[in-house]
Design a protein around this motif. Structure first.
Motif, PDB file in Angstrom:
ATOM      1  N   ASP A  53       0.843  -1.311   0.039  1.00  6.55           N
ATOM      2  CA  ASP A  53      -0.062   0.028   0.013  1.00  6.55           C
ATOM      3  C   ASP A  53       0.896   1.287   0.048  1.00  6.55           C
ATOM      4  O   ASP A  53       2.011   1.281   0.451  1.00  6.55           O
ATOM      5  N   LYS A 103      -7.660   1.305  -5.474  1.00 12.00           N
ATOM      6  CA  LYS A 103      -8.625   0.963  -4.451  1.00 12.00           C
ATOM      7  C   LYS A 103      -9.875   1.690  -4.714  1.00 12.00           C
ATOM      8  O   LYS A 103      -9.731   2.935  -5.519  1.00 12.00           O
ATOM      9  N   PRO A 104     -11.116   1.200  -4.669  1.00  8.55           N
ATOM     10  CA  PRO A 104     -11.400  -0.179  -4.260  1.00  8.55           C
ATOM     11  C   PRO A 104     -11.366  -1.418  -5.486  1.00  8.55           C
ATOM     12  O   PRO A 104     -11.402  -1.064  -6.433  1.00  8.55           O
TER      13      PRO A 104
END
Length: 227
Positions: A53, A103-104
């Protein structure tokens, strides 16, 4: 099934738990880090794959990626982010990430991309051995050619989307994919339209490949079976 080691760096506990569960179903060993500092300490013992991330407390994903590349230049990295998609995608690729997910996203989409990346990096088998024999069809993913073994001289005339769908579903024969996952992989995450597009392509594939066992899971999606 390969026993890959994956480091997942994600500070959203619910998301990391779901992604970890999906990857462990593949037989992979998954270690989760919820911050960049701990992830940086792990770069000296590299995994087969990082899922990283960008937005992390303290040390962000870009700093972690820099540390990964300095320590072990070739290990594949998939970046994930909920920030400015275009900017993060460009920066991540420039810094050496191998793929990017905004994301998502669906867990199945991450699995599909991870499998492709791991296969490309670690699968040393020949292109010939990668061909798939299924219901008297010979599928060559590298060349994007499918032949009917009853008439091997004439490749099947499939459109790009039809070929993409067959190759996607034969990556893991027997595994069901939702319409949403198929849309994201075949049409792309920016697709605007009805999921009925998937059903239309499935119908055409069944007509052109009548012996393929392309099963409908009503209310969910599709899978290809080996028999």
């Amino acid at each position: 099934m390969n026993n890959y080691i994956v480091y997942l760096v994600e500070d959203e506990a619910n998301l990391s738990e779901v992604l970890k569960a999906y990857m462990e179903k593949e037989g992979w060993q998954v270690t989760v880090y919820d911050n960049g500092a701990d992830a940086l300490e792990a770069v000296q013992e590299p995994p087969h794959l990082w899922v990283l991330d960008i937005m992390l407390p303290g040390t962000d994903g870009f700093q972690v990626l820099k540390g990964i590349r300095e320590e072990e230049g070739d290990v594949p990295v998939i970046f994930i982010s909920a920030r400015d998609q275009d900017l993060d995608r460009v920066l991540g690729l420039e810094m050496g990430s191998d793929d990017y997910l905004a994301k998502p996203f669906l867990p199945q989409e991450l699995l599909i991309r991870a499998k492709k990346l791991l296969s490309r990096v670690y699968d040393s088998t020949s292109q010939e051995s990668r061909k798939i024999e299924l219901n008297d069809y010979l599928i060559d993913p590298e060349a994007r050619i499918i032949t009917d073994q009853e008439n091997p001289e004439e490749p099947l005339d499939l459109t790009t989307k039809e070929m993409d769908l067959v190759l996607l579903l034969t990556e893991d024969v027997g595994t069901a994919l939702s319409r949403e996952a198929i849309i994201e992989s075949v049409w792309g995450e920016n697709y605007v339209g009805s999921e009925r597009a998937v059903d239309d392509v499935v119908r055409r594939v069944r007509k052109k490949m009548p012996r393929i066992h392309l099963e409908t899971l009503y209310g969910y999606g599709y899978r290809i079976l080996s028999s």
